[in-house]
Write a protein that holds these residues in place. Structure first.
Motif, short mmCIF file in Angstrom:
data_model
loop_
_atom_site.label_atom_id
_atom_site.label_comp_id
_atom_site.label_asym_id
_atom_site.label_seq_id
_atom_site.Cartn_x
_atom_site.Cartn_y
_atom_site.Cartn_z
N LYS A 187 -4.19 3.89 -11.66
CA LYS A 187 -5.50 4.11 -12.30
C LYS A 187 -5.43 4.04 -13.81
N ARG A 194 -3.58 9.17 4.51
CA ARG A 194 -4.45 8.04 4.21
C ARG A 194 -3.65 6.96 3.51
N GLU A 250 0.84 -1.21 0.00
CA GLU A 250 0.00 0.00 0.00
C GLU A 250 0.87 1.25 0.00
N ASP A 291 -5.72 -0.25 -5.88
CA ASP A 291 -6.57 0.92 -6.12
C ASP A 291 -5.75 2.15 -6.50
N PHE A 292 -4.42 2.01 -6.46
CA PHE A 292 -3.56 3.18 -6.65
C PHE A 292 -3.28 3.49 -8.11
N ASP A 314 -1.77 15.99 -3.03
CA ASP A 314 -1.22 14.89 -2.23
C ASP A 314 0.28 14.72 -2.42
N ILE A 325 -3.60 3.82 0.69
CA ILE A 325 -4.28 3.39 -0.55
C ILE A 325 -3.66 2.06 -0.96
N LYS A 326 -4.49 1.03 -1.11
CA LYS A 326 -3.99 -0.29 -1.54
C LYS A 326 -3.43 -0.17 -2.96
N THR A 365 -2.52 8.03 -11.15
CA THR A 365 -2.65 7.32 -9.87
C THR A 365 -3.81 7.93 -9.07
N ALA A 366 -4.04 7.33 -7.89
CA ALA A 366 -5.10 7.82 -7.01
C ALA A 366 -4.67 9.06 -6.23
#
Ligand SMILES: Cc1cc2nc3c(=O)[nH]c(=O)nc-3n(C[C@H](O)[C@H](O)[C@H](O)COP(=O)(O)OP(=O)(O)OC[C@H]3O[C@@H](n4cnc5c(N)ncnc54)[C@H](O)[C@@H]3O)c2cc1C
Length: 279
Positions: free
Chosen positions: A153, A144, A134, A150-151, A164, A146-147, A158-159
């Motif tokens: 995209k 936060r 992660e 899911d990161f 960020d 993010i796995k 990316t997420a």
């Protein structure tokens, strides 16, 4: 070619970096500069402001925490390559490091930069997926996690939100049952791979379970080959090669058909590594 003119600010804290990203919509974070500076020099990107994050403390550590290896965003590739902790507890990362560019690039490039840049042919994003790791991000609302699945995209997408900062990656600690494998094909050692494969599994009696095959250079993001994973878990390497569920595109390095063929070659090599007991 030279870059378009840009302003430069050095951030000394995460809060300062996030505030600067909020104030300047056309800004980019600067870590090791090994990808960013090349894109500026080629005028593929021309941000108005570079925010240097190298002055932010606490982002360059490697530590074991709560069953994971935490690697700070500003850890240089060379530091990871030479880390005993990574060799012992995150052996897939240790295996992949020597394939990233050349020593001069590994001296400056950072793990955070490599994951945030999300080049589809890069080694580390695929390793993070293979290890079910992660990413930790710090933004206007704080931290936060993010796995990895899911990161990533899309192509270089990316997420991470516009404000960020990627602060660390975390990888579950390898146990005595963990098996890892890594192989890539590049025209010359140190070039970006034409196709690569990062893999992990768990030794389960004489077989394997939890097989995770994460290919790179075959799509917009690291790509799991799930049907092949199932076949490999029952020990049938040729069935796994036949089941390879990848859909590569032609690119400047090779056609889709060549990439698919090379993915099979790599899978046979990596399957052998996964089946070897750990030294
Ligand atoms: C000749 C050459 C060969 C290379 N070969 C390979 C290779 O084979 N495999 C490979 O994986 N890489 C390769 N690289 C790239 C190298 O690994 C880079 O170091 C890496 O991709 C980016 O890391 P960096 O620290 O240099 O990031 P930078 O270049 O500073 O930044 C890259 C991007 O990530 C963003 N970013 C950086 N850090 C953060 C952060 N903490 N939070 C949010 N965003 C951030 C930046 O804003 C920028 O958009 C090569 C580079 C060169 C020049």
């Amino acid at each position: 070619m030279k870059p378009a003119p840009f302003a430069y600010k050095k951030a000394h804290s995460l809060d300062e970096a996030v505030a600067l990203l909020g104030e300047h919509k056309d800004a980019r974070l600067l870590a090791g500069g090994q990808s960013l500076i090349a894109t500026l020099n080629m005028r593929l990107s021309s941000p108005a402001l570079l925010i240097d994050i190298n002055g932010i403390g606490g982002l360059d550590g490697i530590a074991e925490k709560n069953g994971a290896v935490e690697i700070g965003a500003l850890v240089r590739h060379v530091q990871a390559e030479r880390s005993d902790l990574i060799a012992r507890l995150a052996p897939l990362i240790a295996r992949a490091m020597p394939y990233i560019g050349h020593p001069a690039i590994r001296n400056r490039g950072t793990l955070g930069g490599s994951i945030a840049f999300a080049d589809p042919a890069a080694e580390l994003p695929a390793c993070l997926m293979a290890l079910d790791g992660e990413v930790e991000a710090f933004g206007p609302k704080g931290k936060r996690a993010i796995k990895a699945q899911d990161f990533f995209k899309g192509l270089f997408e990316t997420a991470l939100g516009p404000q960020d900062v990627l602060t660390a990656i975390r990888i579950p600690v390898a146990t005595k049952d963990t098996r890892v494998g890594f192989a890539e094909l590049a025209r010359r050692h140190g070039d970006y791979a034409i196709v690569g494969l990062a893999a992990s599994a768990r030794a389960d009696g004489k077989g394997l379970s939890d097989v995770r095959l994460s290919f790179f250079g075959v799509g917009d993001t690291p790509s799991r080959a799930r049907r092949a994973e199932t076949a490999l878990a029952i020990g049938d390497v040729e069935a796994a090669v036949a089941a390879l569920d990848l859909d590569p595109h032609d690119d400047v390095q090779a056609t889709a058909a060549v990439k698919k063929h090379l993915a099979g070659v790599l899978l046979r090599r990596v399957a052998k590594q996964l089946m070897e007991p750990r030294p």
